[in-house]
Write a protein that holds these residues in place. Sequence first.
Motif: not given
Length: 160
Positions: A144-145, A147-149, A151-152, A155
Amino acid sequence: MKEYIIEIENLVKELDEQKKKKLKIDVLMRMLNMLKDEPNHKLLSDFDELKKLLTEVIQHYNKTKIKVYRQYFHNIQEAVEKEFGYVEKGALIGRYVGIWIAMGSGIGLIMGMIIGSGIDNIGVGVALGPGFGTAIGIVIGSGIIGTSKEKEADSKGLTY
Protein backbone atom coordinates in the motif's frame (compact mmCIF):
# COMPACT_ATOMS: atom_id res chain seq x y z
CA MET A 1 29.60 13.21 -14.44
CA LYS A 2 29.84 12.08 -18.05
CA GLU A 3 33.56 11.39 -17.63
CA TYR A 4 32.81 9.26 -14.54
CA ILE A 5 30.39 7.16 -16.57
CA ILE A 6 33.04 6.47 -19.21
CA GLU A 7 35.73 5.76 -16.61
CA ILE A 8 33.50 3.37 -14.64
CA GLU A 9 32.46 1.57 -17.83
CA ASN A 10 36.12 1.08 -18.73
CA LEU A 11 36.96 -0.12 -15.21
CA VAL A 12 34.25 -2.76 -15.02
CA LYS A 13 34.19 -4.09 -18.59
CA GLU A 14 36.31 -7.11 -17.59
CA LEU A 15 34.15 -8.04 -14.57
CA ASP A 16 31.69 -10.91 -14.85
CA GLU A 17 27.99 -10.28 -14.21
CA GLN A 18 28.05 -11.79 -10.71
CA LYS A 19 30.77 -9.38 -9.56
CA LYS A 20 29.01 -6.44 -11.22
CA LYS A 21 25.83 -7.35 -9.37
CA LYS A 22 27.64 -7.69 -6.04
CA LEU A 23 29.26 -4.27 -6.55
CA LYS A 24 25.92 -2.77 -7.68
CA ILE A 25 27.49 -1.43 -10.87
CA ASP A 26 24.12 -1.16 -12.62
CA VAL A 27 22.79 0.98 -9.75
CA LEU A 28 25.92 3.14 -9.83
CA MET A 29 25.57 3.68 -13.58
CA ARG A 30 21.88 4.59 -13.27
CA MET A 31 22.72 7.05 -10.49
CA LEU A 32 25.53 8.62 -12.53
CA ASN A 33 23.18 8.95 -15.50
CA MET A 34 20.64 10.74 -13.28
CA LEU A 35 23.34 13.12 -12.07
CA LYS A 36 25.00 13.80 -15.42
CA ASP A 37 22.86 16.87 -16.11
CA GLU A 38 23.19 18.29 -12.60
CA PRO A 39 25.62 21.19 -12.22
CA ASN A 40 28.91 20.52 -10.47
CA HIS A 41 28.23 19.68 -6.88
CA LYS A 42 30.01 18.77 -3.69
CA LEU A 43 29.75 15.03 -4.36
CA LEU A 44 32.45 15.06 -7.04
CA SER A 45 35.21 14.35 -4.53
CA ASP A 46 33.11 11.48 -3.14
CA PHE A 47 32.84 9.99 -6.62
CA ASP A 48 36.62 10.30 -7.03
CA GLU A 49 37.07 8.30 -3.82
CA LEU A 50 34.44 5.75 -4.92
CA LYS A 51 36.23 5.28 -8.23
CA LYS A 52 39.50 4.74 -6.34
CA LEU A 53 37.84 2.16 -4.07
CA LEU A 54 36.28 0.41 -7.07
CA THR A 55 39.71 0.21 -8.72
CA GLU A 56 41.12 -1.37 -5.55
CA VAL A 57 38.26 -3.87 -5.41
CA ILE A 58 38.81 -4.88 -9.03
CA GLN A 59 42.56 -5.28 -8.50
CA HIS A 60 42.23 -7.16 -5.18
CA TYR A 61 38.78 -8.72 -5.06
CA ASN A 62 38.17 -9.68 -1.42
CA LYS A 63 35.44 -9.33 1.20
CA THR A 64 37.08 -6.50 3.11
CA LYS A 65 37.54 -4.25 0.08
CA ILE A 66 34.04 -5.06 -1.18
CA LYS A 67 32.57 -4.15 2.21
CA VAL A 68 34.43 -0.81 2.30
CA TYR A 69 33.36 -0.01 -1.27
CA ARG A 70 29.70 -0.91 -0.67
CA GLN A 71 29.54 1.11 2.55
CA TYR A 72 31.04 4.14 0.80
CA PHE A 73 28.63 3.68 -2.10
CA HIS A 74 25.72 3.50 0.34
CA ASN A 75 26.89 6.76 1.95
CA ILE A 76 26.96 8.42 -1.48
CA GLN A 77 23.44 7.14 -2.19
CA GLU A 78 22.23 8.74 1.05
CA ALA A 79 23.96 12.02 0.14
CA VAL A 80 22.42 11.96 -3.36
CA GLU A 81 18.99 11.40 -1.85
CA LYS A 82 19.50 14.23 0.62
CA GLU A 83 20.87 16.70 -1.93
CA PHE A 84 18.80 15.87 -5.02
CA GLY A 85 15.97 13.61 -3.84
CA TYR A 86 17.02 10.74 -6.12
CA VAL A 87 16.52 7.22 -4.71
CA GLU A 88 17.33 3.72 -5.92
CA LYS A 89 14.40 1.77 -7.38
CA GLY A 90 12.93 -0.39 -4.64
CA ALA A 91 14.54 1.54 -1.79
CA LEU A 92 11.34 3.27 -0.75
CA ILE A 93 9.41 0.01 -0.65
CA GLY A 94 12.09 -1.54 1.55
CA ARG A 95 12.11 1.46 3.83
CA TYR A 96 8.34 1.41 4.37
CA VAL A 97 8.25 -2.36 4.80
CA GLY A 98 10.75 -2.02 7.66
CA ILE A 99 8.76 0.72 9.33
CA TRP A 100 5.44 -1.10 9.02
CA ILE A 101 6.81 -4.46 10.16
CA ALA A 102 7.91 -2.80 13.39
CA MET A 103 4.61 -1.00 13.81
CA GLY A 104 2.57 -4.08 12.84
CA SER A 105 4.43 -6.27 15.32
CA GLY A 106 3.74 -3.82 18.13
CA ILE A 107 0.09 -3.45 17.22
CA GLY A 108 -0.22 -7.23 16.81
CA LEU A 109 1.27 -7.80 20.25
CA ILE A 110 -1.24 -5.44 21.82
CA MET A 111 -4.14 -6.95 19.89
CA GLY A 112 -2.93 -10.44 20.78
CA MET A 113 -2.86 -9.53 24.45
CA ILE A 114 -6.39 -8.16 24.23
CA ILE A 115 -7.69 -11.23 22.39
CA GLY A 116 -5.72 -13.55 24.70
CA SER A 117 -7.18 -11.98 27.80
CA GLY A 118 -10.64 -12.24 26.24
CA ILE A 119 -10.26 -16.00 25.81
CA ASP A 120 -8.52 -16.39 29.18
CA ASN A 121 -5.28 -17.51 27.54
CA ILE A 122 -3.01 -14.52 27.17
CA GLY A 123 -0.09 -16.74 26.09
CA VAL A 124 -1.83 -17.68 22.86
CA GLY A 125 -2.58 -14.05 22.09
CA VAL A 126 0.97 -12.92 22.87
CA ALA A 127 2.38 -15.75 20.76
CA LEU A 128 0.18 -15.20 17.71
CA GLY A 129 -0.33 -11.43 17.79
CA PRO A 130 3.13 -10.30 16.60
CA GLY A 131 3.04 -12.80 13.73
CA PHE A 132 -0.25 -11.49 12.45
CA GLY A 133 0.92 -7.92 13.04
CA THR A 134 4.10 -8.53 11.08
CA ALA A 135 2.13 -9.96 8.16
CA ILE A 136 -0.18 -6.96 8.19
CA GLY A 137 2.85 -4.66 8.37
CA ILE A 138 4.40 -6.30 5.31
CA VAL A 139 1.17 -5.89 3.35
CA ILE A 140 0.77 -2.25 4.33
CA GLY A 141 4.46 -1.38 3.94
CA SER A 142 5.09 -3.04 0.61
CA GLY A 143 1.68 -3.20 -1.00
CA ILE A 144 0.00 0.00 0.00
CA ILE A 145 2.30 2.74 1.22
CA GLY A 146 5.69 1.65 -0.13
CA THR A 147 4.42 1.01 -3.63
CA SER A 148 2.53 4.30 -3.78
CA LYS A 149 5.59 6.25 -2.59
CA GLU A 150 7.76 4.40 -5.12
CA LYS A 151 5.32 5.17 -7.96
CA GLU A 152 5.14 8.80 -6.88
CA ALA A 153 8.94 9.16 -6.90
CA ASP A 154 9.13 7.33 -10.23
CA SER A 155 6.54 9.60 -11.84
CA LYS A 156 8.54 12.62 -10.67
CA GLY A 157 11.68 11.13 -12.24
CA LEU A 158 13.44 10.70 -8.93
CA THR A 159 14.30 6.96 -9.10
CA TYR A 160 17.37 5.43 -10.67
